[in-house]
Design an enzyme around this catalytic site. Structure first.
Site, short mmCIF file in Angstrom:
data_model
loop_
_atom_site.label_atom_id
_atom_site.label_comp_id
_atom_site.label_asym_id
_atom_site.label_seq_id
_atom_site.Cartn_x
_atom_site.Cartn_y
_atom_site.Cartn_z
CG HIS A 1 -28.52 -32.78 38.24
ND1 HIS A 1 -29.86 -33.00 38.16
CD2 HIS A 1 -27.87 -33.86 39.08
CE1 HIS A 1 -30.16 -34.13 38.79
NE2 HIS A 1 -28.97 -34.57 39.28
CD GLU A 2 -24.30 -35.47 38.33
OE1 GLU A 2 -24.40 -35.57 39.78
OE2 GLU A 2 -24.73 -36.14 37.69
CG HIS B 1 -26.67 -34.71 43.68
ND1 HIS B 1 -27.67 -34.67 44.11
CD2 HIS B 1 -26.77 -34.79 42.34
CE1 HIS B 1 -28.55 -35.48 43.50
NE2 HIS B 1 -28.23 -35.23 42.15
#
Length: 262
Positions: free
Chosen positions: A54-55, A58
């Site tokens: 997820h990170e 980004h």
């Protein structure tokens, strides 16, 4: 400039993946003497892997949008220890899973937004994280909606169902237009400067507010009704996710119904 070392996968992340693989094998084969511990390790490790991805999503999207600083910060190595908010990004989400079976999102990596031009790029950077949870949910539920469960052990099926529930809850919560969450980051570039300034002070409290609201019975029921409706559409029934969570909490007495089913 982003060098090869900035993008080398971290041994920490590889270690977490190894724990996920070994514990997943233990759940599949029934090798573990205490199957609940194997389920706990498998789901927790897989959940942390999804948080790292997820990170990473980004950061990778920010890199291709103009923020080359993410490389030097270590965000592209998938090392959870390099995140700006390790507590918010990793520790608290795991605690939320243990406490309430909720895949609550964590804090995002720090993006130097001044390096990025274009509102669409800003929105895409914010959306990239929860879209990763959507993809992870589709992968977890693939055996269900592809009707490929023949030969899949019941315990592993339950663990996948619970992991899918975490991914769906994370995706839904992340996309809420609440300050501090990714959903607000998607719409923020399209708001006026005055509105953004008024909302900015509330950003640190958005995650806490969402978690508090989920403890209100009526909101909690409505939220999980929506989650289970989505899971049923993907072929995962309520019984599977319930037994997955029941097995995950190995420190409690197992539900006899799930024990018999397993």
């Amino acid at each position: 400039m982003v060098t090869a070392s900035h993008q080398r996968i971290s041994p920490v992340f590889l270690g977490i993946v190894a724990v996920m693989a070994v514990s997943g094998w233990a759940v599949w084969t029934g090798f573990a003497e205490l199957p609940g511990i194997a389920v706990f390790l498998f789901v927790t490790a897989a959940w942390v892997v999804s948080l790292c991805l997820h990170e990473y999503a980004h950061a990778r999207t920010a890199l291709h949008s103009g923020d080359i600083s993410v490389g030097a910060k270590g965000y592209l190595t998938l090392n959870p220890l390099k995140y700006t908010h390790t507590l918010l990004s990793i520790v608290l989400p795991v605690l939320f899973v243990i406490m309430g079976g909720i895949g609550l999102p964590g804090g995002a990596v720090f993006i130097e937004r001044g390096r990025i031009r274009g509102r669409w790029r800003h929105s895409l950077i914010s959306a990239a994280g929860p879209l990763t949870n959507v993809l992870f949910a589709l992968v977890c539920t693939a055996p269900f909606w592809l009707h490929a469960l023949d030969g899949v052990p019941v315990a592993f099926r339950h663990a996948l169902g619970f992991l899918a529930l975490l991914q769906v809850t994370a995706a839904i919560l992340n996309f809420l237009p609440v300050p501090g969450l990714d959903g607000y980051g998607v719409i923020e570039p399209w708001l006026s400067y005055r509105v953004r300034r008024q909302v900015e002070p509330f950003a640190p409290f958005g995650l806490i507010a969402v978690f508090a609201l989920l403890w209100i019975p009526g909101i909690n029921v409505a939220f999980f009704d929506a989650v289970h409706a989505l899971l049923r559409a993907l072929g995962v029934d309520d019984f599977t996710t319930y037994c997955g969570w029941d097995a995950y909490r190995f420190w409690r007495s197992a539900d006899p119904v799930c024990a018999v089913q397993g």
